[in-house]
Design an enzyme around this catalytic site. Structure first.
Site, PDB file in Angstrom:
ATOM      1  CG  ASN A 172      -0.130   0.063   2.531  1.00  0.00           C
ATOM      2  OD1 ASN A 172       0.724  -0.784   2.759  1.00  0.00           O
ATOM      3  ND2 ASN A 172      -0.401   1.031   3.388  1.00  0.00           N
ATOM      4  CB  THR A 173       3.043   2.825   1.682  1.00  0.00           C
ATOM      5  OG1 THR A 173       3.716   4.082   1.738  1.00  0.00           O
ATOM      6  CG2 THR A 173       3.772   1.838   2.587  1.00  0.00           C
ATOM      7  CB  ILE A 177       9.828   0.011  -3.053  1.00  0.00           C
ATOM      8  CG1 ILE A 177       9.999  -0.971  -1.905  1.00  0.00           C
ATOM      9  CG2 ILE A 177      10.804   1.158  -2.921  1.00  0.00           C
ATOM     10  CD1 ILE A 177      11.385  -1.595  -1.849  1.00  0.00           C
ATOM     11  CE1 TYR A 228      15.616  -2.548   8.118  1.00  0.00           C
ATOM     12  CE2 TYR A 228      17.875  -1.932   7.606  1.00  0.00           C
ATOM     13  CZ  TYR A 228      16.574  -2.144   7.198  1.00  0.00           C
ATOM     14  OH  TYR A 228      16.225  -1.982   5.881  1.00  0.00           O
TER      15      TYR A 228
END
Length: 278
Positions: A15-16, A18, A168
């Site tokens: 929905n957003t 890339i 991360y």
């Protein structure tokens, strides 16, 4: 424009950023698209926007919260209930710089970026095999080069570092290892797998960065359309048919981290299977 007609894609976080740019590309070429994301309102709005832009009516929304494995299983079940083929799974959604635990007790970024996607892919593997040739494309990062390995105790604890960037890096290493091990396990089933670095992209992944700093951080980054080019390449390039277990940067094969070994990939897979089964 119809070179993807008859092909079905499921994109997490479509929905957003890339994910949306990639979904728009696939839909414009005739594919059936499922946008799997947490927000119903944003997912349905994105689907409507893609339909309006491309004229392709085969774009829909599936609810998915990767931080909640019950939601992940429900998303897979909802897709399977449609009795459709699945030719490409794009594990695109991700978070960076956030701290905490998922509902199931994983370090937040590791739980969302790896465990959630592993659980989703595992639930969909039989459908992918039945739809073969099929591809599983996982958006990793060059940050995985910074991970020294995986501390399997730490990934079951809250984020330790203030920035969250070491955690991360571990989650992105897990993405690479997952793709390598899936490639070894699924090749005979007609499924190929790869991981990729999309570049430094000015996407919503940086939304937790304070507003005064965010424009300075993102101003020299790639646009989402530019960032989508490597995922789109990995998902659709004819020359990658049958090519599996590779890592890509700028739509070119690159060497992954030295710590991305078959032994670590196998260990991660076995632990992930146990986590996903709980």
């Amino acid at each position: 424009m119809s070179d993807l007609a008859g092909r079905t894609f499921l994109i997490t976080g479509g929905n957003t950023g890339i994910g949306l740019a990639a979904a728009r590309n696939f839909a414009g070429r005739g594919a059936r698209i499922h946008l799997a994301c947490r927000s119903r309102s944003k997912g349905e709005a994105a689907a409507a926007a893609i339909i309006a832009e491309t004229g392709n009516q085969q774009v829909g929304f599936l609810p998915l919260d990767l931080a909640d494995l019950d939601s992940v299983r429900a998303c897979a079940a909802a897709f399977l209930a449609r009795d459709e083929p699945l030719h490409v799974l794009v594990n695109n959604a991700g978070v960076a710089g956030r701290r905490g635990l998922t509902r199931d007790g994983f370090e937040l970024m590791f739980g969302i970026n790896h465990v959630g996607h592993f659980t989703l892919a595992s639930a969909l593997l039989d459908r992918l095999a039945a739809s073969a040739p099929a591809r599983v494309v996982t958006v990793s990062s060059d940050a995985h080069y910074n991970a020294p390995g995986i501390d399997f105790e730490a990934v079951r604890q809250r984020t330790r570092h203030l920035t969250g960037m070491p955690e991360y890096a571990v989650s992105k290493l897990a993405n690479v290892l997952f793709s390598q091990e899936l490639a070894r396990r699924a090749a005979e089933r007609g499924i190929t797998a790869c991981a990729l670095h999309p570049g430094m992209v000015a996407s919503d992944i940086w939304r937790r960065v304070p507003r005064p700093v965010r424009p300075l951080l993102t101003r020299r980054m790639l646009t989402t359309e530019q960032g989508a080019s490597t995922p789109v390449y990995c998902a659709t390039a004819p020359e990658l048919a049958g090519v599996t277990g590779r890592f890509y940067i700028n739509s070119r094969e690159a060497d992954p981290s030295r710590v991305a070994t078959p032994e670590l990939a196998g260990t991660l897979w076995e632990r992930s299977e146990a986590w996903a089964a709980v």
